[in-house]
Write a protein that holds these residues in place. Structure first.
Motif, PDB file in Angstrom:
ATOM      1  N   GLN A   1       0.778  -1.039  -0.013  1.00  0.00           N
ATOM      2  CA  GLN A   1      -0.062   0.229   0.173  1.00  0.00           C
ATOM      3  C   GLN A   1       0.826   1.502   0.095  1.00  0.00           C
ATOM      4  N   LYS A   2       1.792   1.188  -0.760  1.00  0.00           N
ATOM      5  CA  LYS A   2       2.871   2.405  -0.829  1.00  0.00           C
ATOM      6  C   LYS A   2       1.941   3.647  -1.318  1.00  0.00           C
ATOM      7  N   SER A   3       2.296   4.884  -0.493  1.00  0.00           N
ATOM      8  CA  SER A   3       1.682   5.989  -0.819  1.00  0.00           C
ATOM      9  C   SER A   3       2.510   6.502  -1.937  1.00  0.00           C
ATOM     10  N   LEU A   4       1.849   7.089  -2.936  1.00  0.00           N
ATOM     11  CA  LEU A   4       2.590   7.925  -4.157  1.00  0.00           C
ATOM     12  C   LEU A   4       3.229   9.156  -3.743  1.00  0.00           C
ATOM     13  N   HIS A   5       2.714   9.753  -2.503  1.00  0.00           N
ATOM     14  CA  HIS A   5       3.190  10.756  -1.884  1.00  0.00           C
ATOM     15  C   HIS A   5       4.466  10.689  -1.001  1.00  0.00           C
ATOM     16  N   ALA A   6       4.659   9.340  -0.720  1.00  0.00           N
ATOM     17  CA  ALA A   6       5.774   9.406   0.224  1.00  0.00           C
ATOM     18  C   ALA A   6       7.246   9.162  -0.312  1.00  0.00           C
ATOM     19  N   PRO A   7       8.022   9.594   0.273  1.00  0.00           N
ATOM     20  CA  PRO A   7       9.691   9.466  -0.114  1.00  0.00           C
ATOM     21  C   PRO A   7       9.818   8.053  -0.695  1.00  0.00           C
ATOM     22  N   LEU A   8      10.824   7.895  -1.554  1.00  0.00           N
ATOM     23  CA  LEU A   8      11.227   6.676  -2.165  1.00  0.00           C
ATOM     24  C   LEU A   8      11.675   5.743  -1.060  1.00  0.00           C
ATOM     25  N   GLY A   9      11.281   4.614  -1.038  1.00  0.00           N
ATOM     26  CA  GLY A   9      11.779   3.437  -0.182  1.00  0.00           C
ATOM     27  C   GLY A   9      11.104   3.537   1.229  1.00  0.00           C
ATOM     28  N   ILE A  10      10.155   4.560   1.501  1.00  0.00           N
ATOM     29  CA  ILE A  10       9.538   4.501   2.756  1.00  0.00           C
ATOM     30  C   ILE A  10       8.267   3.809   2.682  1.00  0.00           C
ATOM     31  N   LYS A  11       8.087   2.869   3.406  1.00  0.00           N
ATOM     32  CA  LYS A  11       6.815   2.106   3.853  1.00  0.00           C
ATOM     33  C   LYS A  11       5.824   3.015   4.556  1.00  0.00           C
ATOM     34  N   THR A  12       4.520   3.332   3.977  1.00  0.00           N
ATOM     35  CA  THR A  12       3.907   4.009   4.603  1.00  0.00           C
ATOM     36  C   THR A  12       2.701   3.200   5.359  1.00  0.00           C
ATOM     37  N   CYS A  13       2.351   3.884   6.522  1.00  0.00           N
ATOM     38  CA  CYS A  13       1.086   3.375   7.219  1.00  0.00           C
ATOM     39  C   CYS A  13      -0.101   4.451   6.968  1.00  0.00           C
ATOM     40  N   PRO A  14      -1.343   3.941   6.540  1.00  0.00           N
ATOM     41  CA  PRO A  14      -2.535   4.714   6.461  1.00  0.00           C
ATOM     42  C   PRO A  14      -2.857   5.388   7.758  1.00  0.00           C
ATOM     43  N   ASP A  15      -3.571   6.335   7.641  1.00  0.00           N
ATOM     44  CA  ASP A  15      -3.894   7.453   8.806  1.00  0.00           C
ATOM     45  C   ASP A  15      -4.904   6.084   9.933  1.00  0.00           C
ATOM     46  N   GLN A  16      -5.489   5.402   9.339  1.00  0.00           N
ATOM     47  CA  GLN A  16      -6.248   4.527  10.115  1.00  0.00           C
ATOM     48  C   GLN A  16      -6.073   3.073   9.894  1.00  0.00           C
ATOM     49  N   CYS A  17      -4.622   2.792  10.454  1.00  0.00           N
ATOM     50  CA  CYS A  17      -4.106   1.570  10.092  1.00  0.00           C
ATOM     51  C   CYS A  17      -4.793   0.544  11.345  1.00  0.00           C
ATOM     52  N   PRO A  18      -5.388  -0.467  10.706  1.00  0.00           N
ATOM     53  CA  PRO A  18      -6.062  -1.488  11.658  1.00  0.00           C
ATOM     54  C   PRO A  18      -4.796  -2.247  12.672  1.00  0.00           C
ATOM     55  N   VAL A  19      -3.688  -2.519  12.065  1.00  0.00           N
ATOM     56  CA  VAL A  19      -2.593  -2.970  13.047  1.00  0.00           C
ATOM     57  C   VAL A  19      -2.098  -2.210  13.917  1.00  0.00           C
ATOM     58  N   CYS A  20      -1.690  -0.990  13.694  1.00  0.00           N
ATOM     59  CA  CYS A  20      -1.313   0.234  14.557  1.00  0.00           C
ATOM     60  C   CYS A  20      -2.183   0.569  15.626  1.00  0.00           C
ATOM     61  N   ASP A  21      -3.350   1.128  15.001  1.00  0.00           N
ATOM     62  CA  ASP A  21      -4.328   1.677  15.916  1.00  0.00           C
ATOM     63  C   ASP A  21      -5.176   0.626  16.702  1.00  0.00           C
ATOM     64  N   GLY A  22      -5.292  -0.662  16.072  1.00  0.00           N
ATOM     65  CA  GLY A  22      -6.118  -1.709  16.652  1.00  0.00           C
ATOM     66  C   GLY A  22      -5.299  -2.515  17.545  1.00  0.00           C
TER      67      GLY A  22
END
Length: 324
Positions: A40-61
Motif C-alpha cells: 500500500q505504498k503511497s504515491l506521496h511518500a519518499p522513495l523506499g519508505i513504507k507508509t502506514c495509512p491514517d487509520q491502520c488496523p494493525v497500529c491503531d487496533g
C-alpha cells in the motif's frame, strides 16, 4: 548487546513480577504492519519508505493500545511502590512501627536503599524501552500517528519520567548519601544522582544508565526562584506551594484540592491538575539543607504570608457568620 536482550535479562532478574514493555511482541506487530503496508505504498511518500495509512488496523487496533496498556501498568506500579517506600522513610514513631509490622519488613536503611535503587533503575530502563520501540515505529512508518501517541501519553500522564515520585526518589537517594549511611554499595549508586547549580539555578540530575540522563529544573516558573515547599502538579510541573495556590486562585488555608478543575497549569496550560498535586517532602529536605541562607529568608517571608492569609480567612468566616 542489543537493548532488547539487555532489557529482557534485566526484567528476568527481578524477583517480583513487575509490569514490562512487551518488546518482542510489539516488534512482531510492527513487522506484520510493514508487510501489509508494502502493498500500500503511497504515491506521496519518499522513495523506499513504507507508509502506514491514517487509520491502520494493525497500529491503531493492536500496537498503540497494547503499548498504552503496558505503560499504564508500569507507571501505576512505579508510583504505588515509590509512594509506599517514601511514606515509610518519612514516617516516625508509632506510625513507622505499624508500617514495618504490616509489611513484615525490618527497619534497616539498607533495605530502603536497595528498594529505591531498584525503583529508579526500573523507571529509567522502561523509559528507554518505550523510546526504543516508538523510534522503531517511526523508522517503519511515514505517518503522524507516532507523534500523536506521544502527545496523548503525556496528556494522560503515562510517561514515567513525568512522575513526581521519580523526582522524590532522586532527592531521597541524595539525602541518604549525606546522612550517616555506611553502605559502600549505596555510595557507588548515589554517585549517579546529584543536586547541581548552574548560574545559581538548581537542578536534579541522574546519570545511572549511559543511554539516558535526567535533568529536572528546580526553578519555580512563577516566582523565578528556587522552589520552596515544592509541589508537583499531576502534569509533572513543579512549583512553590504558595505560588501554585496563588496561580490556582486558592488560599493556603484551603489548599490546592480546593482549586476549580478549570484552573490550568501555568506552564503547560493543562486543566484539572491541582487536585492530584504531590508535596515533594524529600526534595524539600534536600533544598533546605543545600540552600540554608535562602531557605531561612523564604521561610520567614512565607510564615508572614501564611499568617496574613489565615487571618483574612477567619475574618471572612466571621463576617459571613455575623451576616447570617
Amino acid at each position: 548487546m542489543k537493548f532488547c536482550k539487555r532489557y529482557q535479562e534485566y526484567m528476568q532478574s527481578q524477583d517480583k513480577k513487575l509490569p514490562v514493555v512487551g518488546f518482542k511482541k510489539l516488534k512482531k506487530i510492527l513487522k506484520k504492519c510493514r508487510r501489509e503496508c508494502q502493498s500500500q505504498k503511497s504515491l506521496h511518500a519518499p522513495l523506499g519508505i513504507k507508509t502506514c495509512p491514517d487509520q491502520c488496523p494493525v497500529c491503531d487496533g493492536t500496537f498503540f493500545p497494547s503499548l498504552l496498556n503496558e505503560m499504564s501498568a508500569i507507571v501505576g506500579c512505579f508510583n504505588q511502590r515509590a509512594q509506599k517506600l517514601l511514606e515509610l522513610h518519612l514516617a516516625s514513631g508509632f506510625r513507622k512501627y505499624i508500617f514495618w509490622i504490616k509489611d513484615k519488613l525490618q527497619g534497616k536503611h539498607t533495605a530502603l536503599i536497595q528498594e529505591g535503587k531498584d525503583l529508579v533503575t526500573y523507571a529509567l530502563i522502561n523509559s528507554i524501552a518505550i523510546r526504543k520501540i516508538l523510534k522503531k515505529y517511526d523508522k517503519i512508518h511515514y505517518s503522524k500517528q507516532g507523534q500523536l501517541f506521544k502527545s496523548q501519553i503525556q496528556s494522560m500522564h503515562k510517561e514515567i519520567l513525568q512522575s513526581p515520585w521519580l523526582c522524590e526518589l532522586m532527592a531521597f537517594h541524595i539525602n541518604l548519601r549525606e546522612t550517616k549511611v555506611k553502605s559502600r554499595k549505596a555510595h557507588a549508586f548515589f554517585d549517579g544522582c546529584s543536586l547541581t547549580f548552574k548560574d545559581g539555578k538548581p537542578s536534579l540530575t541522574c546519570e545511572i544508565l549511559d543511554s539516558i540522563n535526567i535533568d529536572i529544573d528546580l526553578t519555580c516558573s512563577i516566582c523565578l526562584d528556587t522552589v520552596f515547599d515544592p509541589v508537583a502538579l499531576s502534569c509533572g510541573h513543579i512549583f512553590c506551594y504558595i505560588c501554585a495556590c496563588s496561580a490556582a486562585s486558592v488560599s493556603i488555608v484551603n489548599g490546592l484540592k480546593a482549586a476549580d478543575p478549570k484552573e490550568k497549569c501555568p506552564l503547560c496550560r493543562e486543566s484539572a491538575v491541582h487536585q492530584g498535586a504531590v508535596h515533594l517532602e524529600e526534595l524539600n529536605i534536600l533544598l533546605g539543607r543545600s540552600c540554608q541562607e535562602y531557605w531561612e529568608q523564604r521561610l520567614q517571608a512565607e510564615r508572614a504570608e501564611r499568617v496574613k492569609q489565615i487571618k483574612e480567612h477567619w475574618e471572612s468566616q466571621c463576617r459571613a457568620f455575623v451576616g447570617v
